[in-house]
Write a protein that holds these residues in place. Structure first.
Motif, PDB file in Angstrom:
ATOM      1  N   UNK A  74      65.490  18.493  41.852  1.00  0.00           N
ATOM      2  CA  UNK A  74      65.445  19.183  43.151  1.00  0.00           C
ATOM      3  C   UNK A  74      65.444  20.694  42.950  1.00  0.00           C
ATOM      4  N   UNK A  75      66.277  21.191  42.037  1.00  0.00           N
ATOM      5  CA  UNK A  75      66.317  22.626  41.764  1.00  0.00           C
ATOM      6  C   UNK A  75      64.985  23.092  41.170  1.00  0.00           C
ATOM      7  N   UNK A  76      64.422  22.329  40.250  1.00  0.00           N
ATOM      8  CA  UNK A  76      63.151  22.677  39.617  1.00  0.00           C
ATOM      9  C   UNK A  76      62.025  22.748  40.659  1.00  0.00           C
ATOM     10  N   UNK A  77      61.925  21.744  41.493  1.00  0.00           N
ATOM     11  CA  UNK A  77      60.896  21.732  42.539  1.00  0.00           C
ATOM     12  C   UNK A  77      61.139  22.876  43.523  1.00  0.00           C
ATOM     13  N   UNK A  78      62.390  23.173  43.836  1.00  0.00           N
ATOM     14  CA  UNK A  78      62.709  24.287  44.732  1.00  0.00           C
ATOM     15  C   UNK A  78      62.239  25.623  44.164  1.00  0.00           C
ATOM     16  N   UNK A  79      62.440  25.834  42.852  1.00  0.00           N
ATOM     17  CA  UNK A  79      61.995  27.069  42.207  1.00  0.00           C
ATOM     18  C   UNK A  79      60.472  27.166  42.251  1.00  0.00           C
ATOM     19  N   UNK A  80      59.783  26.071  41.974  1.00  0.00           N
ATOM     20  CA  UNK A  80      58.316  26.082  42.005  1.00  0.00           C
ATOM     21  C   UNK A  80      57.808  26.395  43.412  1.00  0.00           C
ATOM     22  N   UNK A  81      58.406  25.797  44.430  1.00  0.00           N
ATOM     23  CA  UNK A  81      57.989  26.054  45.809  1.00  0.00           C
ATOM     24  C   UNK A  81      58.257  27.514  46.173  1.00  0.00           C
ATOM     25  N   UNK A  82      59.404  28.064  45.747  1.00  0.00           N
ATOM     26  CA  UNK A  82      59.707  29.474  46.030  1.00  0.00           C
ATOM     27  C   UNK A  82      58.689  30.401  45.359  1.00  0.00           C
ATOM     28  N   UNK A  83      58.352  30.123  44.102  1.00  0.00           N
ATOM     29  CA  UNK A  83      57.355  30.945  43.410  1.00  0.00           C
ATOM     30  C   UNK A  83      55.995  30.862  44.093  1.00  0.00           C
TER      31      UNK A  83
END
Length: 98
Positions: A74-83
């Motif tokens: 979830x954190x990894x996908x959140x970082x990708x979406x933010x970028x």
């Protein structure tokens, strides 16, 4: 005399066969109606209890590991979406400023 005994046995066999046929007809009628509403209700919970006994529950370590993997993804996908959002918003701002 032997024929009389034989006739008596055949009559007895015929009567028992008729009785079995009548019983089968009665069973079919009883089965077609099915169990009552209350019986089906309690049968559902008995079956559910039996299915819960078949479950293999995970150990605490497995649950903790799976929870950690889920939170990390979830954190990894959140970082990708933010970028991705940051890059797109920067492009839009660049296009609007021209």
């Amino acid at each position: 005399m032997a024929e009389d005994k034989k006739d008596a046995q055949e009559t007895t066999v015929d009567k028992s066969a008729e009785k079995k046929a009548a019983d089968k007809g009665a069973d079919k009628n009883a089965k077609s109606k099915g169990p009552g509403r209350g019986n089906r209700f309690f049968k559902f919970f008995r079956d559910t209890k039996g299915e819960f006994k078949k479950i293999t529950w995970p150990t605490f370590g497995a649950v903790a590991r799976n929870t950690g993997v889920t939170l990390a993804m979830c954190a990894f996908i959140g970082v990708i979406v933010c970028l991705f959002d940051f890059v797109l918003s920067s492009l839009i701002n660049l296009m609007l400023s021209l």
